[in-house]
Design a protein around this motif. Structure first.
Motif, mmCIF file in Angstrom:
data_model
loop_
_atom_site.group_PDB
_atom_site.id
_atom_site.type_symbol
_atom_site.label_atom_id
_atom_site.label_comp_id
_atom_site.label_asym_id
_atom_site.label_seq_id
_atom_site.Cartn_x
_atom_site.Cartn_y
_atom_site.Cartn_z
ATOM 1 N N TRP A 49 53.458 0.104 55.816
ATOM 2 C CA TRP A 49 54.877 -0.166 56.085
ATOM 3 C C TRP A 49 55.046 -1.402 56.971
ATOM 4 N N LEU A 83 66.799 -1.753 50.936
ATOM 5 C CA LEU A 83 65.958 -0.819 50.190
ATOM 6 C C LEU A 83 66.623 0.517 49.917
ATOM 7 N N TRP A 85 68.775 1.411 47.842
ATOM 8 C CA TRP A 85 68.947 1.733 46.431
ATOM 9 C C TRP A 85 67.631 2.113 45.776
ATOM 10 N N LYS A 86 66.508 1.775 46.399
ATOM 11 C CA LYS A 86 65.200 2.030 45.790
ATOM 12 C C LYS A 86 64.533 3.288 46.338
ATOM 13 N N TYR A 87 64.672 3.523 47.648
ATOM 14 C CA TYR A 87 63.913 4.596 48.288
ATOM 15 C C TYR A 87 64.815 5.737 48.749
ATOM 16 N N ALA A 88 64.200 6.903 48.884
ATOM 17 C CA ALA A 88 64.904 8.077 49.392
ATOM 18 C C ALA A 88 65.035 7.998 50.913
ATOM 19 N N TYR A 89 65.859 8.883 51.455
ATOM 20 C CA TYR A 89 66.073 8.915 52.906
ATOM 21 C C TYR A 89 64.759 9.109 53.655
ATOM 22 N N SER A 90 63.931 10.047 53.197
ATOM 23 C CA SER A 90 62.680 10.339 53.905
ATOM 24 C C SER A 90 61.748 9.129 53.913
ATOM 25 N N THR A 91 61.744 8.345 52.842
ATOM 26 C CA THR A 91 60.899 7.159 52.770
ATOM 27 C C THR A 91 61.366 6.091 53.748
ATOM 28 N N LEU A 92 62.684 5.882 53.810
ATOM 29 C CA LEU A 92 63.228 4.908 54.764
ATOM 30 C C LEU A 92 63.005 5.372 56.200
ATOM 31 N N LEU A 95 59.565 4.345 57.072
ATOM 32 C CA LEU A 95 59.524 2.914 57.345
ATOM 33 C C LEU A 95 59.951 2.624 58.775
ATOM 34 N N LYS A 127 72.479 9.868 49.919
ATOM 35 C CA LYS A 127 71.428 10.242 48.970
ATOM 36 C C LYS A 127 70.910 11.662 49.183
#
Length: 331
Positions: A49, A83, A85-92, A95, A127
């Motif tokens: 990340w 990002l 639009w590309k990643y889910a809440y947990s992924t962000l 990050l 999301k």
């Protein structure tokens, strides 16, 4: 990506203590202990990340030689907004946590402020926080998969290996990382069945390890032990002389007895190139692809609804085994 902790090995510590002042040495050891506070996989994730974030900073013109805290905070907000639009809440969230951890370890204040917190809350409301649950592989699915005939476009070695992986994970309630992390010397086939040495797990970051027994079934067609024997014989996998597992004084894991990957016996489940068995260990993606292929065949035969394979992943093995055990009141 994983920081080294040389001073915590006996040899490295003695050598360093001889040339360092007490203050410098103690400070270095404290730094090493902070490194060990996070698992190696966590460090690798942070590094991935951070590389993404650092690349964004370079793209935005921030020089590598200096770190502007306020500018870095604004660019983190911009990157999250880009990002979304590309990643889910947990992924962000991962990050932001990774970037914050690296920045704070470097001695700076956290990049989180009220606006960044509100941005993440907005992502959660837009999301949703709840990840999409994967389907559990149930006993009827296991029976139907074992009754399938091997498709003509799938090589026998791949089919045999993937069946062994599925049965081991399902009967042993194992996570994917525990299955693919097994070395050949972690497996002992006894009269009672299969004894597995799980050296590390998600809930065992200190690597204390545990042993799991998988009983041998009466019907060899549905027996995980028989399926594993078939794979090991086909691949020519066996425990070899000079095994390094359990040796004392290991500098890598620093455990009383070594729990590192064995470079002599090798992985239990390995990659295949055509019909040749490679030394490389299976990955999460390999396991997921194998399970999806099974369910693609079940869809073709009409055993499950079309589209079911999209809800299947590696976690489906453990989820199905645990669900079935709970239904049968097995503690």
């Amino acid at each position: 990506a994983v920081p080294e902790t040389v001073l915590l090995t006996r040899k490295g510590g003695v050598k360093a203590a001889a040339v360092m002042s007490l203050e410098v040495y103690v400070s270095a050891v404290r730094s090493d202990l902070r490194v060990l506070a996070r698992a190696p996989n966590t460090w690798r994730g942070y590094a991935a990340w951070w590389n993404l974030y650092e690349g964004w900073l370079r793209h935005r013109g921030m020089p590598r030689s200096e770190f502007n805290h306020e500018l870095a905070r604004e660019e983190l907000k911009n990157l999250v907004s880009l990002l979304v639009w590309k990643y889910a809440y947990s992924t962000l969230q991962m990050l932001v946590s990774a970037v914050n951890a690296v920045v704070q370890d470097a001695g700076y204040d956290t990049l989180r402020d009220r606006e960044l917190t509100d941005i993440l809350k907005g992502v959660a409301n837009h999301k949703g926080k709840t990840p999409r649950k994967k389907m559990a592989i149930l006993p009827n699915h296991v029976r139907e998969i074992l009754d399938l005939k091997k498709p003509s476009d799938v090589r026998t070695a791949h089919w045999v290996r993937n069946l062994a992986v599925m049965l081991l994970g399902w009967y042993g309630f194992l996570r994917v990382m525990e299955v693919i992390g097994l070395d050949t010397c972690d497996v002992a086939i006894t009269e009672d069945g299969l004894m597995l040495h799980i050296r590390f797990a998600k809930a065992d970051q200190s690597k204390e390890g545990r042993f799991t027994l998988i009983q041998q079934g009466e019907d060899t067609s549905y027996c995980p032990v028989a399926r594993l024997r078939t794979w090991m014989k086909m691949a020519g996998i066996e425990k070899r002389g000079g095994c390094t597992k359990g040796r004392t004084g290991c500098k890598e894991c620093r455990r009383p007895k070594c729990v590192c990957d064995c470079g002599v016996c090798g992985a239990l489940f390995r990659k295949l190139k055509w019909v040749q068995v490679c030394a490389g260990r299976l990955t999460h993606s390999d396991v997921s692809r194998g399970l999806k292929r099974f369910f693609a065949e079940l869809e073709r035969t009409g055993a499950v609804e079309v589209g079911t394979l999209h809800d299947v992943s590696g976690i489906s093995m453990r989820a199905g085994g645990v669900t079935s055990a709970a239904a049968l009141d097995i503690g």
